[in-house]
Design a protein around this motif. Structure first.
Motif, short mmCIF file in Angstrom:
data_model
loop_
_atom_site.label_atom_id
_atom_site.label_comp_id
_atom_site.label_asym_id
_atom_site.label_seq_id
_atom_site.Cartn_x
_atom_site.Cartn_y
_atom_site.Cartn_z
N GLY A 111 0.82 -1.19 0.00
CA GLY A 111 0.00 0.00 0.00
C GLY A 111 0.86 1.25 0.00
O GLY A 111 2.09 1.17 0.04
N GLN A 112 0.19 2.40 -0.01
CA GLN A 112 0.92 3.66 -0.07
C GLN A 112 1.40 4.13 1.29
O GLN A 112 2.23 5.04 1.38
CB GLN A 112 0.03 4.75 -0.71
N GLY A 113 0.90 3.52 2.34
CA GLY A 113 1.32 3.87 3.70
C GLY A 113 0.37 4.85 4.36
O GLY A 113 -0.26 5.68 3.70
N THR A 114 0.29 4.75 5.67
CA THR A 114 -0.50 5.69 6.46
C THR A 114 0.31 6.09 7.68
O THR A 114 0.93 5.25 8.33
CB THR A 114 -1.86 5.07 6.86
N GLN A 115 0.32 7.37 7.97
CA GLN A 115 1.15 7.90 9.06
C GLN A 115 0.47 7.68 10.40
O GLN A 115 -0.72 8.01 10.58
CB GLN A 115 1.41 9.39 8.85
N VAL A 116 1.22 7.15 11.34
CA VAL A 116 0.79 7.05 12.73
C VAL A 116 1.78 7.85 13.57
O VAL A 116 2.98 7.59 13.53
CB VAL A 116 0.74 5.59 13.21
N THR A 117 1.28 8.80 14.30
CA THR A 117 2.11 9.63 15.16
C THR A 117 1.59 9.55 16.59
O THR A 117 0.41 9.81 16.83
CB THR A 117 2.11 11.09 14.69
N VAL A 118 2.47 9.17 17.50
CA VAL A 118 2.11 9.05 18.91
C VAL A 118 2.87 10.11 19.68
O VAL A 118 4.10 10.12 19.70
CB VAL A 118 2.44 7.66 19.45
N SER A 119 2.13 11.01 20.29
CA SER A 119 2.76 12.09 21.04
C SER A 119 2.92 11.69 22.50
O SER A 119 2.10 10.96 23.05
CB SER A 119 1.92 13.36 20.93
N SER A 120 3.97 12.20 23.11
CA SER A 120 4.25 11.86 24.52
C SER A 120 3.58 12.83 25.48
O SER A 120 3.05 13.84 25.08
CB SER A 120 5.75 11.85 24.75
#
Length: 120
Positions: A111-120
């Motif tokens: 797939g083209q990818g999906t961004q996952v961002t986890v903030s602290s």
């Protein structure tokens, strides 16, 4: 050919949850030939790594870093694979890619990818 489209990424706080989905499309012949579907991720400056995968027989495999926190599942009738992510950590931040492998072959469809961002 098989096309894979991911969805469900986003920004979440540490300890939160996200659910990624990957829908496969293509010819009936190709879709029926898919054995393993998996989720990979790539963080900035790091190599792409396997997160989890699942076979057509529902056998699953997880990276040690996500065991007990992530769950992969598959709806073969809908040609969709899911990744339930909980207790997310900042180090889970990455682009997550869906991949598919036909019987007897290595991963050939991405797939083209999906961004996952986890903030602290």
């Amino acid at each position: 050919q098989v096309q894979l489209v991911e969805s469900g990424g986003g920004l979440v706080q540490a300890g939160g949850s996200l659910r990624l989905s990957c829908a496969a499309s293509g010819t009936i012949f190709r879709l029926n030939a898919i054995n393993t579907m998996g989720w990979y991720r790539q963080a900035p400056g790091k190599q792409r790594e396997l997160v989890a995968d699942i076979t057509s027989g529902d056998s699953t495999n997880y990276a040690d870093s996500v065991k007990g926190r992530f769950t992969i599942s598959r709806d073969s009738a809908q040609n969709t694979v899911y990744l339930e992510m909980s207790s997310l950590r900042p180090e889970d931040t990455a682009v997550y890619y869906c991949a598919a492998a036909l019987w007897g072959e290595r991963y050939a469809y991405w797939g083209q990818g999906t961004q996952v961002t986890v903030s602290s």
